[in-house]
Write a protein that holds these residues in place. Structure first.
Motif, short mmCIF file in Angstrom:
data_model
loop_
_atom_site.label_atom_id
_atom_site.label_comp_id
_atom_site.label_asym_id
_atom_site.label_seq_id
_atom_site.Cartn_x
_atom_site.Cartn_y
_atom_site.Cartn_z
N VAL A 144 3.05 129.13 -17.32
CA VAL A 144 2.57 129.76 -16.09
C VAL A 144 3.46 129.28 -14.95
O VAL A 144 3.59 128.08 -14.71
N GLU A 145 4.05 130.21 -14.24
CA GLU A 145 4.89 129.85 -13.11
C GLU A 145 4.02 129.46 -11.91
O GLU A 145 2.90 129.96 -11.76
N PRO A 146 4.50 128.57 -11.05
CA PRO A 146 3.73 128.18 -9.85
C PRO A 146 3.35 129.40 -9.01
O PRO A 146 4.18 130.27 -8.74
N GLY A 147 2.09 129.46 -8.62
CA GLY A 147 1.60 130.56 -7.80
C GLY A 147 1.28 131.83 -8.56
O GLY A 147 0.84 132.81 -7.96
N GLN A 148 1.46 131.81 -9.85
CA GLN A 148 1.27 132.99 -10.68
C GLN A 148 -0.12 133.00 -11.32
O GLN A 148 -0.69 131.95 -11.59
N THR A 149 -0.66 134.20 -11.55
CA THR A 149 -1.89 134.34 -12.33
C THR A 149 -1.52 134.90 -13.70
O THR A 149 -1.04 136.04 -13.81
N LEU A 150 -1.74 134.10 -14.72
CA LEU A 150 -1.52 134.50 -16.10
C LEU A 150 -2.85 134.86 -16.72
O LEU A 150 -3.78 134.05 -16.69
N ALA A 151 -2.96 136.05 -17.28
CA ALA A 151 -4.19 136.47 -17.95
C ALA A 151 -4.02 136.37 -19.46
O ALA A 151 -2.98 136.75 -20.01
N LEU A 152 -5.04 135.84 -20.12
CA LEU A 152 -5.08 135.79 -21.57
C LEU A 152 -6.03 136.87 -22.08
O LEU A 152 -7.19 136.92 -21.67
N SER A 153 -5.51 137.73 -22.93
CA SER A 153 -6.35 138.75 -23.54
C SER A 153 -6.31 138.55 -25.05
O SER A 153 -5.50 137.78 -25.57
N GLY A 154 -7.18 139.25 -25.75
CA GLY A 154 -7.24 139.13 -27.20
C GLY A 154 -8.67 139.32 -27.67
O GLY A 154 -9.62 139.32 -26.89
N ALA A 155 -8.81 139.48 -28.96
CA ALA A 155 -10.12 139.73 -29.55
C ALA A 155 -11.01 138.50 -29.44
O ALA A 155 -10.53 137.38 -29.23
N ASN A 156 -12.31 138.72 -29.56
CA ASN A 156 -13.25 137.60 -29.63
C ASN A 156 -12.85 136.68 -30.78
O ASN A 156 -12.54 137.14 -31.88
N GLY A 157 -12.87 135.38 -30.53
CA GLY A 157 -12.51 134.42 -31.55
C GLY A 157 -11.03 134.10 -31.63
O GLY A 157 -10.61 133.28 -32.46
N VAL A 162 -15.05 125.58 -7.05
CA VAL A 162 -13.79 125.39 -7.77
C VAL A 162 -12.61 125.28 -6.79
O VAL A 162 -11.73 124.44 -6.95
N LEU A 163 -12.59 126.13 -5.77
CA LEU A 163 -11.43 126.21 -4.89
C LEU A 163 -11.45 125.21 -3.74
O LEU A 163 -10.40 124.88 -3.19
N ALA A 164 -12.63 124.70 -3.39
CA ALA A 164 -12.74 123.82 -2.23
C ALA A 164 -11.91 122.55 -2.39
O ALA A 164 -11.39 122.01 -1.41
N SER A 165 -11.77 122.07 -3.62
CA SER A 165 -11.03 120.83 -3.86
C SER A 165 -9.53 121.06 -3.95
O SER A 165 -8.78 120.12 -4.25
N GLU A 166 -9.08 122.31 -3.70
CA GLU A 166 -7.65 122.64 -3.73
C GLU A 166 -6.99 122.18 -5.02
O GLU A 166 -6.03 121.40 -5.01
N PRO A 167 -7.46 122.66 -6.17
CA PRO A 167 -6.87 122.21 -7.44
C PRO A 167 -5.44 122.70 -7.60
O PRO A 167 -5.04 123.72 -7.04
N LEU A 199 -4.33 123.71 -10.42
CA LEU A 199 -4.43 124.81 -11.39
C LEU A 199 -5.86 125.30 -11.42
O LEU A 199 -6.79 124.49 -11.44
N VAL A 200 -6.04 126.62 -11.42
CA VAL A 200 -7.36 127.23 -11.50
C VAL A 200 -7.50 127.92 -12.86
O VAL A 200 -6.62 128.67 -13.28
N LEU A 201 -8.60 127.65 -13.56
CA LEU A 201 -8.91 128.28 -14.84
C LEU A 201 -10.17 129.11 -14.68
O LEU A 201 -11.20 128.61 -14.20
N LEU A 202 -10.10 130.38 -15.06
CA LEU A 202 -11.23 131.30 -14.92
C LEU A 202 -11.55 131.91 -16.28
O LEU A 202 -10.72 132.61 -16.86
N ARG A 224 -2.07 130.98 -5.87
CA ARG A 224 -2.61 129.84 -6.61
C ARG A 224 -2.24 129.99 -8.09
O ARG A 224 -2.38 131.06 -8.66
N THR A 225 -1.81 128.91 -8.69
CA THR A 225 -1.49 128.92 -10.12
C THR A 225 -2.78 129.03 -10.90
O THR A 225 -3.66 128.17 -10.79
N THR A 226 -2.91 130.10 -11.70
CA THR A 226 -4.20 130.45 -12.30
C THR A 226 -4.00 130.93 -13.73
O THR A 226 -3.03 131.64 -14.03
N VAL A 227 -4.93 130.57 -14.60
CA VAL A 227 -5.02 131.17 -15.93
C VAL A 227 -6.39 131.82 -16.03
O VAL A 227 -7.42 131.18 -15.80
N LEU A 228 -6.39 133.10 -16.37
CA LEU A 228 -7.59 133.92 -16.38
C LEU A 228 -7.83 134.45 -17.78
O LEU A 228 -6.90 134.92 -18.45
#
Length: 205
Positions: free
Chosen positions: A14-27, A140-145, A147-150, A176-180
């Protein structure tokens, strides 16, 4: 990282400031990846770095409380005995906000930004699902993390609340650097800069 008992073997960047989304089937292991990065689950092998800092590798394991990673699970998981304001303020001492007055001010500012400042004195059972999720996002965001995970941040909401919360997330996650993790195409379109699909694990023998 490798978590064999859950069939997970993935490599992600994940690049700084980027939102990376993870998709895929359940499991497929999407939530497992987030749990490992957050420090809730220890992989059998592999490594994760946040900037120049190793979160884990063969020699290192930084506990969750010291990672400066904000993790929003599918359910808000607010402390039931605390007000919305106190929920948001709870982690701020660890983030370096020492003064109680400062913690209250930061918490109230984030609740205002998320549109629930007028509910600061209410406890979770007095909030709707959308209001609770807004409060959880503020926490989640108040502490200025760093990395954010959603993890499916909109899945538990009533359908009428989803578009507004999605729009709000698109605003507050900018830069914000994020993984969704999300199954919803609308979430991916609105929030993700990059989408990675995790393949389903092979069927058990």
């Amino acid at each position: 990282m490798v978590v064999p008992e859950r069939g997970v073997d993935v490599a992600l960047t994940v690049e700084p400031g980027q939102t990376l989304a993870l998709s895929g089937a359940n499991g497929a292991g999407k939530s497992t990846v987030l749990s490992a990065v957050a420090g809730w689950l220890r992989p059998e092998s592999g490594h994760a770095r946040l900037g120049e800092r190793a979160l884990f590798d063969e020699h290192t394991w930084i506990p969750a409380r010291r990672r400066n990673v904000g993790y929003l699970t599918q359910d808000p998981l607010l402390f039931p005995h605390l007000t919305a304001e106190a929920n948001v303020a709870f982690g701020l001492r660890r983030a370096g906000v020492v003064s109680r007055a400062q913690r209250r001010e930061v918490a109230r500012n984030w609740l205002d930004r998320l549109g629930v400042g007028h509910l600061a004195g209410r406890r979770p059972h007095q909030l709707s699902g959308g209001q609770a999720q807004r409060t959880a996002i503020a926490r989640v965001l108040a502490s200025e993390p760093d990395l954010v995970l959603l993890d499916e941040p909109l899945a538990a909401l009533d359908a009428q609340a989803v578009p507004q919360i999605r729009e709000l997330l698109a605003e507050v996650l900018t830069g914000r650097t994020t993984v969704l993790v999300s199954h919803q195409a609308a979430d991916l379109r609105a929030l993700a800069d990059v989408i990675t699909t995790i393949p389903a694990p092979p069927p058990s023998a």
